[in-house]
Scaffold this active site. Structure first.
Site, PDB file in Angstrom:
ATOM      1  N   HIS A 187      36.354  59.486  13.204  1.00 38.56           N
ATOM      2  CA  HIS A 187      35.971  58.094  12.931  1.00 38.56           C
ATOM      3  C   HIS A 187      34.484  57.827  13.160  1.00 38.56           C
ATOM      4  O   HIS A 187      33.978  56.771  12.784  1.00 38.56           O
ATOM      5  CB  HIS A 187      36.806  57.140  13.783  1.00 38.56           C
ATOM      6  CG  HIS A 187      38.263  57.162  13.433  1.00 38.56           C
ATOM      7  ND1 HIS A 187      38.732  56.899  12.177  1.00 38.56           N
ATOM      8  CD2 HIS A 187      39.363  57.454  14.183  1.00 38.56           C
ATOM      9  CE1 HIS A 187      40.061  56.997  12.152  1.00 38.56           C
ATOM     10  NE2 HIS A 187      40.464  57.337  13.363  1.00 38.56           N
ATOM     11  N   ARG A 238      35.753  66.015  18.199  1.00 40.21           N
ATOM     12  CA  ARG A 238      37.013  65.585  17.580  1.00 40.21           C
ATOM     13  C   ARG A 238      36.885  65.846  16.085  1.00 40.21           C
ATOM     14  O   ARG A 238      35.905  65.449  15.454  1.00 40.21           O
ATOM     15  CB  ARG A 238      37.319  64.110  17.812  1.00 40.21           C
ATOM     16  CG  ARG A 238      38.591  63.722  17.010  1.00 40.21           C
ATOM     17  CD  ARG A 238      39.235  62.467  17.486  1.00 40.21           C
ATOM     18  NE  ARG A 238      38.545  61.263  17.074  1.00 40.21           N
ATOM     19  CZ  ARG A 238      39.027  60.035  17.266  1.00 40.21           C
ATOM     20  NH1 ARG A 238      40.202  59.868  17.857  1.00 40.21           N
ATOM     21  NH2 ARG A 238      38.335  58.966  16.895  1.00 40.21           N
ATOM     22  N   GLU A 277      49.482  60.298  19.492  1.00 33.53           N
ATOM     23  CA  GLU A 277      49.142  58.928  19.079  1.00 33.53           C
ATOM     24  C   GLU A 277      50.102  58.384  18.029  1.00 33.53           C
ATOM     25  O   GLU A 277      49.733  57.483  17.274  1.00 33.53           O
ATOM     26  CB  GLU A 277      47.681  58.856  18.606  1.00 33.53           C
ATOM     27  CG  GLU A 277      47.262  59.866  17.568  1.00 33.53           C
ATOM     28  CD  GLU A 277      45.786  59.753  17.177  1.00 33.53           C
ATOM     29  OE1 GLU A 277      45.092  58.797  17.554  1.00 33.53           O
ATOM     30  OE2 GLU A 277      45.327  60.654  16.458  1.00 33.53           O
ATOM     31  N   ASP A 319      46.198  54.067  17.680  1.00 34.65           N
ATOM     32  CA  ASP A 319      47.188  54.569  16.729  1.00 34.65           C
ATOM     33  C   ASP A 319      48.590  54.566  17.331  1.00 34.65           C
ATOM     34  O   ASP A 319      49.569  54.300  16.629  1.00 34.65           O
ATOM     35  CB  ASP A 319      46.810  55.982  16.267  1.00 34.65           C
ATOM     36  CG  ASP A 319      45.757  55.941  15.171  1.00 34.65           C
ATOM     37  OD1 ASP A 319      45.933  55.179  14.207  1.00 34.65           O
ATOM     38  OD2 ASP A 319      44.751  56.665  15.284  1.00 34.65           O
TER      39      ASP A 319
HETATM   40  C1  3PY Z   1      43.098  55.900  18.963  1.00 34.07           C
HETATM   41  O1  3PY Z   1      43.065  55.012  19.826  1.00 34.07           O
HETATM   42  O2  3PY Z   1      43.935  55.955  18.054  1.00 34.07           O
HETATM   43  C2  3PY Z   1      42.094  56.950  19.019  1.00 34.07           C
HETATM   44  O3  3PY Z   1      42.137  57.837  18.202  1.00 34.07           O
HETATM   45  C3  3PY Z   1      41.054  56.864  20.086  1.00 34.07           C
HETATM   46  O4  3PY Z   1      40.189  57.936  20.093  1.00 34.07           O
HETATM   47 MG    MG Z   2      43.533  57.628  16.659  1.00 28.79          MG
END
Ligand code: 3PY
Ligand code: MG
Length: 258
Positions: A46, A71, A147, A173
């Protein structure tokens, strides 16, 4: 082999304080690297960072002993192997939802015979030292992002994947996949409970637990719960908050008002 501060802290039973880089700028990375973080993660999912800029950011972080992580956008061997060759000492991979996802991620990050990482440590052998190839499998840290509700359902299978060092919870997420609104500081009790359950499962399996947090208080609370790796905001969010505060403080005196 240049030391991984992250692995040293984990061996000592400590919690790694990780900074998050989303701005495509080696000077911003260098500034962050001099602020006392244990590790810094370049966010190529992101964040606004492409591969070439990530290389310059890794070079900037190299001016310190901060452990460089990345990442990646997805569980795709090509970009993961390039970031490892460029000097990342750890990979955080989003959306690991099944045991098969986790096995593929670990195998991508490990040289044969453990995995299928292709051999070509172009920059990292200068950063790490000439024994990089021999020590890479035990040095590179592999983080699976937990997530989604599906990942939570498959958690025991994911956490028992051989070679998986850590998980990293994405609260945004995770909340959204559970049908509630996202945010780095979860407020919905279902999400809070899920995060507590993930942490407890990690402790049972001997897998390090990481989480992205949205404030100092939130980070402290997660450390107190026993997380092993805590990320706070990002350099972009920290810059925005500091600038907003500064402008508000000046405006509050009436200065500059027309
Ligand atoms: C999320 O909160 O989904 C993330 O990927 C944070 O890094
Ligand atoms: Mg995420």
């Amino acid at each position: 082999m240049r030391e991984s501060a992250l692995r040293r802290i984990w061996k000592q039973g400590g919690c790694v304080l990780n900074g998050w880089l989303q701005m495509p700028d080696p000077f911003a990375a260098e500034i962050m690297a001099h602020q006392g973080w244990d590790s810094l993660c370049i966010d190529t999912q992101h964040g606004m960072v492409d591969f070439q800029t990530a290389v310059t950011m890794l070079q900037a972080i190299s001016s310190t002993n901060v452990t460089p992580l990345a990442r990646v956008p997805w569980n795709d061997p090509g970009p993961i192997m390039k970031l490892l060759d460029a000097g990342a000492y750890g990979i955080i991979c989003p959306m690991i939802n099944t045991r098969a996802d986790a096995e593929r991620l670990v195998a991508t990050c490990r040289y044969s015979p453990v995995g299928f990482r292709s051999c070509g440590p172009t920059r990292v052998s200068f950063y790490a030292g000439s024994d990089y190839i021999a020590k890479a499998n035990e040095t590179v840290a592999v983080f699976a992002m937990i997530e989604t509700a599906q990942a939570v359902e498959n958690l025991d299978e994911i956490l028992s994947t051989p070679g998986l060092d850590a998980i990293f919870i994405g609260p945004n997420d995770l909340a959204m996949s559970m049908g509630v609104s996202g945010g780095l500081i979860p407020s919905d009790p279902k999400v809070v409970q899920a995060i507590d359950n993930i942490l407890a499962s990690c402790k049972r399996h001997g897998v390090k637990a990481g989480v992205h947090t949205g404030s100092v208080a939130n980070a402290r609370a997660m450390m107190a719960k026993g997380f092993d790796f805590v990320t706070v905001l990002s350099e972009a969010r920290i810059l925005a908050a500091a600038a907003q505060q500064l402008v508000a403080d000046i405006r509050a005196t009436g200065a500059g008002a027309k």
